[in-house]
Design a protein around this motif. Structure first.
Motif, mmCIF file in Angstrom:
data_model
loop_
_atom_site.group_PDB
_atom_site.id
_atom_site.type_symbol
_atom_site.label_atom_id
_atom_site.label_comp_id
_atom_site.label_asym_id
_atom_site.label_seq_id
_atom_site.Cartn_x
_atom_site.Cartn_y
_atom_site.Cartn_z
ATOM 1 N N ARG B 12 34.610 27.532 71.905
ATOM 2 C CA ARG B 12 33.920 28.280 72.949
ATOM 3 C C ARG B 12 33.752 29.741 72.541
ATOM 4 N N TYR B 13 32.630 30.283 72.915
ATOM 5 C CA TYR B 13 32.374 31.711 72.727
ATOM 6 C C TYR B 13 32.393 32.328 74.117
ATOM 7 N N GLY B 14 33.535 32.907 74.501
ATOM 8 C CA GLY B 14 33.659 33.440 75.855
ATOM 9 C C GLY B 14 33.498 32.308 76.851
ATOM 10 N N VAL B 17 30.335 27.123 75.912
ATOM 11 C CA VAL B 17 30.985 26.101 75.101
ATOM 12 C C VAL B 17 29.984 25.625 74.056
ATOM 13 N N ALA B 18 30.254 25.917 72.787
ATOM 14 C CA ALA B 18 29.333 25.505 71.727
ATOM 15 C C ALA B 18 29.615 24.064 71.322
ATOM 16 N N VAL B 19 30.900 23.712 71.241
ATOM 17 C CA VAL B 19 31.300 22.350 70.904
ATOM 18 C C VAL B 19 32.393 21.949 71.885
ATOM 19 N N GLY B 36 20.943 15.859 67.060
ATOM 20 C CA GLY B 36 20.819 16.410 68.402
ATOM 21 C C GLY B 36 19.816 17.533 68.422
ATOM 22 N N PRO B 37 19.420 17.951 69.616
ATOM 23 C CA PRO B 37 18.420 19.013 69.704
ATOM 24 C C PRO B 37 19.002 20.361 69.284
ATOM 25 N N SER B 38 18.149 21.340 69.120
ATOM 26 C CA SER B 38 18.575 22.664 68.687
ATOM 27 C C SER B 38 19.604 23.235 69.661
ATOM 28 N N GLY B 39 20.658 23.808 69.100
ATOM 29 C CA GLY B 39 21.665 24.460 69.931
ATOM 30 C C GLY B 39 22.707 23.525 70.507
ATOM 31 N N CYS B 40 22.765 22.277 70.048
ATOM 32 C CA CYS B 40 23.707 21.327 70.652
ATOM 33 C C CYS B 40 25.078 21.411 69.990
ATOM 34 N N GLY B 41 25.222 22.210 68.948
ATOM 35 C CA GLY B 41 26.549 22.395 68.357
ATOM 36 C C GLY B 41 26.773 21.698 67.036
ATOM 37 N N LYS B 42 25.711 21.241 66.386
ATOM 38 C CA LYS B 42 25.853 20.514 65.127
ATOM 39 C C LYS B 42 26.414 21.422 64.029
ATOM 40 N N THR B 43 25.729 22.555 63.825
ATOM 41 C CA THR B 43 26.164 23.468 62.762
ATOM 42 C C THR B 43 27.575 23.966 63.031
ATOM 43 N N THR B 44 27.869 24.279 64.284
ATOM 44 C CA THR B 44 29.205 24.761 64.633
ATOM 45 C C THR B 44 30.257 23.720 64.259
ATOM 46 N N THR B 45 29.987 22.451 64.558
ATOM 47 C CA THR B 45 30.925 21.389 64.217
ATOM 48 C C THR B 45 31.144 21.318 62.709
ATOM 49 N N ASP B 158 24.266 20.567 55.568
ATOM 50 C CA ASP B 158 23.653 21.179 56.745
ATOM 51 C C ASP B 158 22.143 21.142 56.589
ATOM 52 N N GLU B 159 21.504 20.277 57.312
ATOM 53 C CA GLU B 159 20.051 20.123 57.256
ATOM 54 C C GLU B 159 19.547 20.195 55.817
ATOM 55 N N PRO B 160 20.009 19.285 54.961
ATOM 56 C CA PRO B 160 19.746 19.429 53.528
ATOM 57 C C PRO B 160 18.267 19.320 53.169
ATOM 58 N N THR B 191 21.532 17.081 61.104
ATOM 59 C CA THR B 191 20.074 17.076 61.091
ATOM 60 C C THR B 191 19.565 17.053 62.525
ATOM 61 N N HIS B 192 18.368 17.549 62.715
ATOM 62 C CA HIS B 192 17.775 17.353 64.033
ATOM 63 C C HIS B 192 16.572 16.420 63.918
ATOM 64 N N ASP B 193 16.421 15.857 62.700
ATOM 65 C CA ASP B 193 15.302 14.962 62.457
ATOM 66 C C ASP B 193 15.805 13.519 62.537
HETATM 67 N N1 ATP Z 1 28.676 33.420 67.211
HETATM 68 C C1 ATP Z 1 28.245 32.850 68.361
HETATM 69 N N2 ATP Z 1 28.423 33.470 69.545
HETATM 70 C C2 ATP Z 1 28.005 32.911 70.692
HETATM 71 N N3 ATP Z 1 27.388 31.721 70.775
HETATM 72 C C3 ATP Z 1 27.184 31.045 69.638
HETATM 73 C C4 ATP Z 1 27.594 31.568 68.372
HETATM 74 N N4 ATP Z 1 27.248 30.678 67.422
HETATM 75 C C5 ATP Z 1 26.647 29.653 68.064
HETATM 76 N N5 ATP Z 1 26.601 29.864 69.380
HETATM 77 C C6 ATP Z 1 26.037 28.950 70.384
HETATM 78 O O1 ATP Z 1 26.608 27.690 70.216
HETATM 79 C C7 ATP Z 1 25.650 26.666 70.429
HETATM 80 C C8 ATP Z 1 25.618 25.712 69.255
HETATM 81 O O2 ATP Z 1 25.102 26.369 68.108
HETATM 82 P P1 ATP Z 1 24.840 25.608 66.735
HETATM 83 O O3 ATP Z 1 24.409 26.615 65.734
HETATM 84 O O4 ATP Z 1 26.022 24.786 66.406
HETATM 85 O O5 ATP Z 1 23.610 24.688 67.119
HETATM 86 P P2 ATP Z 1 22.850 23.599 66.227
HETATM 87 O O6 ATP Z 1 23.092 22.292 66.871
HETATM 88 O O7 ATP Z 1 23.232 23.743 64.803
HETATM 89 O O8 ATP Z 1 21.339 23.997 66.452
HETATM 90 P P3 ATP Z 1 20.117 24.048 65.390
HETATM 91 O O9 ATP Z 1 19.585 22.663 65.299
HETATM 92 O O10 ATP Z 1 19.151 24.963 66.065
HETATM 93 O O11 ATP Z 1 20.625 24.584 64.114
HETATM 94 C C9 ATP Z 1 24.315 27.353 70.673
HETATM 95 O O12 ATP Z 1 24.054 27.319 72.050
HETATM 96 C C10 ATP Z 1 24.549 28.759 70.204
HETATM 97 O O13 ATP Z 1 23.809 29.667 70.970
#
Ligand code: ATP
Ligand code: MG
Lengths: 306, 363
Positions: B12-14, B17-19, B36-45, B158-160, B191-193
């Motif tokens: 979580r960021y404050g 909840v990213a993941v 998953g769609p953009s912003g769903c937390g894939k890269t964070t995971t 990551d999205e190779p 991937t988001h594809d």
């Molecule tokens: N440093 C950060 N501070 C606050 N929020 C963050 C931070 N990094 C990511 N997030 C939030 O966490 C969520 C997940 O981000 P993430 O980059 O994992 O998405 P993603 O699934 O990889 O999306 P994409 O397909 O666009 O790459 C997003 O809503 C993003 O705004």
């Protein structure tokens, strides 16, 4: 004066092109209308080249003047010259003050660069990478010497040095140490500015990739970060050196008998004589900076950084 | 041994909840794709597995060892970055050899393995080039070789393929899959594809709003989506609201009764049916109506209306003498599907798609 003439040129061409292009689809005979934009595009390009040439001419005119007058065979410069000579170069060579000033300036600029570039690089790293409170304020303070008029900074340093000499009971003014310390005030801001810009454009993913491959933070820094910053650091060193070497105002009050920088020596010479010897010295300096830049450019493409 | 276990991993960021409590178990040699769609937390995971982001809660276990608190350099992962992240000042060979150098592999052995890795990605001729002298696809393969050469316990992508053009994408995707299988690499890919994910992965993980909605094979997700989000995200899907009326009859809210697969667990909600499972035939007595027909070469799309409900059907383009070729917009048609092709998804599942209660409702 040149700009006034350059102004209406492209403007007219553009307006003409616009009118013709608007007319084109309406005209049943397309051929002459099609030739129109081609011509105005060519005219436009010509006007653009002229403007570029003019800009360069304006920038280089003073430099060319200095170089040219250094060969004029008369004390008071008039056109056309009476003849051409290299005696001003010989005279400059004969003036011990210039030679000593050159060596002093070289010493100061080299030392100030050697101290300021590592410090400035470290500061830039901290400013960009670390989360330190008051980051914006520190950045402003580090860049401030570039914004404060050098003569003001020089006066302040002069007074400060006099005080410090009293307290510490040692010579500071007109010592190599005192002058180098003052010039570090020039080299640090230049370095902070250029390295900060370099760092901002640095791909952090490369550092992460190195860490992912097993590199510890120090190894990442020496093997990846520093080499990637190299062009910025080299440029910072070059600009720091040149800025310190040619600085007049900051050093003006801090020099003393027996330890004078080249720009100050030139100013002193100007108080008594007005002949082209100074142009000869300036030409030599221009040559030095040009060579420095060309050599640097061989290692890092300066145009990509500055 | 390369296995990867995510145990209730959250970030979580404050307030945000990213993941959100992700559980995932990847077997040795398996390729799992986060989709998953953009912003769903894939890269964070993915970055939590690599160690670039520290989880707020949960454990990351690689090969049986808990690495949650270990820095990236101490984890045995090989990551291919979306931007490739090659070292611009090093030759291709030095880029690939960097990981071996960090592992203190002797010079001769290192050279041998670098050459082998470069041969694997068919770049042995370019070993002395700098990265900027390579095309995008070649840079991508250097990045692959650099991560592969250290034989990591877990391979992270990551999205190779996202920086490659459409033609190269399918090709390189297959190449990666082949390499991964041949070397038996335990792989987590982002991937988001969905086509990419369906084509390459053994199992897929569909995420939304930081949560895992469903884990399964391509067939699981396509044939048996757990909820409406998965049904709509993986492939195209018609979702028709209504309620079950008998074992294999579904009453649409618009009134029509249609066949559905018998499934005791799902009394009502949405009927999910894939466009290619729907048969369309001209029939003056048909309940449906053709609104538009799109000819796409090999396929033809029918935009249909069934008692006010919009439905899309896709089928291989019929032969020129087929009566379907002579359909016009507005014509009545018969719309049919076999009951098993239409699954009822309970609307209760839709709740799992809405934001979690931890998220502040305001904002
Ligand atoms: N440093 C950060 N501070 C606050 N929020 C963050 C931070 N990094 C990511 N997030 C939030 O966490 C969520 C997940 O981000 P993430 O980059 O994992 O998405 P993603 O699934 O990889 O999306 P994409 O397909 O666009 O790459 C997003 O809503 C993003 O705004
Ligand atoms: Mg991402």
């Amino acid at each position: 004066m040149g700009q006034v003439r350059a102004g209406p040129g492209p403007d007219t061409v553009t307006r003409e092109a616009v009118t013709r292009m608007r007319a084109a689809p309406l005209s049943p005979l397309a051929a002459p209308a099609l030739a129109g934009p081609g011509l105005s595009v060519r005219l436009g390009r010509l006007a653009f080249l002229a403007a570029v040439f003019l800009a360069y001419a304006i920038v280089f005119a003073p430099i060319v003047m200095v170089v040219v007058t250094s060969f004029f065979d008369q004390e008071i410069v008039t056109f056309p010259p009476d003849g051409l000579t290299i005696r001003w170069y010989l005279n400059a060579w004969a003036q011990r003050d210039f030679a000593r000033g050159f060596l002093t300036s070289l010493q100061i600029a080299l030392a100030a660069t050697a101290i300021g570039v590592p410090l400035g690089t470290a500061a830039a790293l901290a400013l960009v990478r670390a989360t330190i409170p008051g980051r914006g304020f520190i950045n402003t303070v580090l860049l401030a010497p570039l914004a404060v008029p050098a003569i003001v900074a020089g006066s302040a340093l002069y007074m400060f040095y006099l005080r410090a000499e009293d307290w510490l009971d040692m010579d500071i003014k007109a010592t190599l140490g005192g002058l180098v310390a003052a010039n570090v005030l020039i080299t640090i801001p230049w370095t902070v500015r250029l390295v900060t810009a370099s760092l901002a454009g640095l791909d952090r993913a490369a550092e992460e990739a190195a860490a992912n491959l097993g590199a510890r933070p120090l190894t990442v820094f020496t093997r990846i970060t520093l080499p990637m910053l190299r062009p910025g650091i080299v440029a910072a060193a070059l600009f720091s050196f040149v800025a310190s070497f040619e600085n007049l105002e900051l050093n003006l009050l801090l020099v003393g008998p027996g330890r004078t920088t080249l720009p100050v020596a030139m100013l002193s010479y100007l108080e008594f004589r007005m002949d082209p010897t100074l142009a000869a010295v300036a030409t030599a300096q221009i040559l030095m900076v040009t060579i420095l830049m060309l050599v640097t450019d061989r290692f890092v493409k300066l145009s990509r950084i500055v | 041994m390369g296995t990867l276990l995510l145990d209730g991993v959250s970030k979580r960021y404050g307030e945000a909840v990213a993941v959100d409590r992700v559980d995932l178990d990847i077997r040795q040699g398996e390729l799992v794709a986060l989709l998953g769609p953009s912003g769903c937390g894939k890269t964070t995971t993915l970055r939590m597995v690599a160690g670039f982001i520290e989880p707020t809660a949960g454990r990351v276990v690689i090969g049986g060892r808990d690495v949650t608190r270990l820095p990236p350099y101490a984890r045995d992962t090989g990551m291919v970055f979306q931007s490739y992240a090659l070292f611009p000042h090093m030759s291709v060979a030095d880029n690939v050899g960097f990981g071996l150098e960090m592992r203190k592999v002797a010079r001769a052995e290192r050279d041998r393995r670098v050459a082998e890795a470069l041969r694997l990605v068919r770049l042995d001729a370019l070993a002395d080039r700098l990265p900027r002298q390579l095309s995008g696809g070649q840079q991508q393969r250097v990045a692959l070789a650099r991560a592969l050469v250290v034989s990591p316990a877990v391979f992270l992508l990551d999205e190779p393929l996202s920086n490659l053009d459409a033609k190269l994408r399918a090709e390189v995707g297959l190449e990666i899959r082949e390499l991964q299988k041949r070397l038996g690499l335990t792989t987590l890919m982002v991937t988001h594809d969905q086509d990419e994910a369906l084509a390459m992965a053994d199992r897929l993980v569909v995420m939304e709003h930081g949560r895992v909605l469903q884990v399964g094979t391509a067939e699981d997700l396509y044939e048996r989506p757990a909820n409406t989000f998965v049904a709509g995200f993986v492939g195209r899907c018609n979702l028709l609201p209504g309620a079950r009326e008998g074992a294999d009859v579904f009453r649409l809210t618009s009134g029509a009764a249609v066949p559905c697969a018998p499934d005791a667990a799902a009394p009502g909600g949405l009927l999910a049916i894939r466009p290619e499972r729907i048969e369309v035939a001209p029939d003056p007595a048909g309940a449906g109506r053709l609104r538009a027909m799109t000819y796409l070469g090999g396929r033809t799309e029918y935009h249909l209306d069934l008692a006010g409900e919009a439905i899309v059907a896709v089928s291989p383009t019929p032969l020129p003498d087929d009566p379907r070729r002579r359909l016009n917009a507005g014509d009545p048609v018969r719309i049919t599907w076999i009951p098993d092709a239409a699954r009822v998804i309970p609307t209760a599942d839709a709740a799992s798609v809405t934001p979690t209660p931890e998220k502040s409702p305001a904002r």
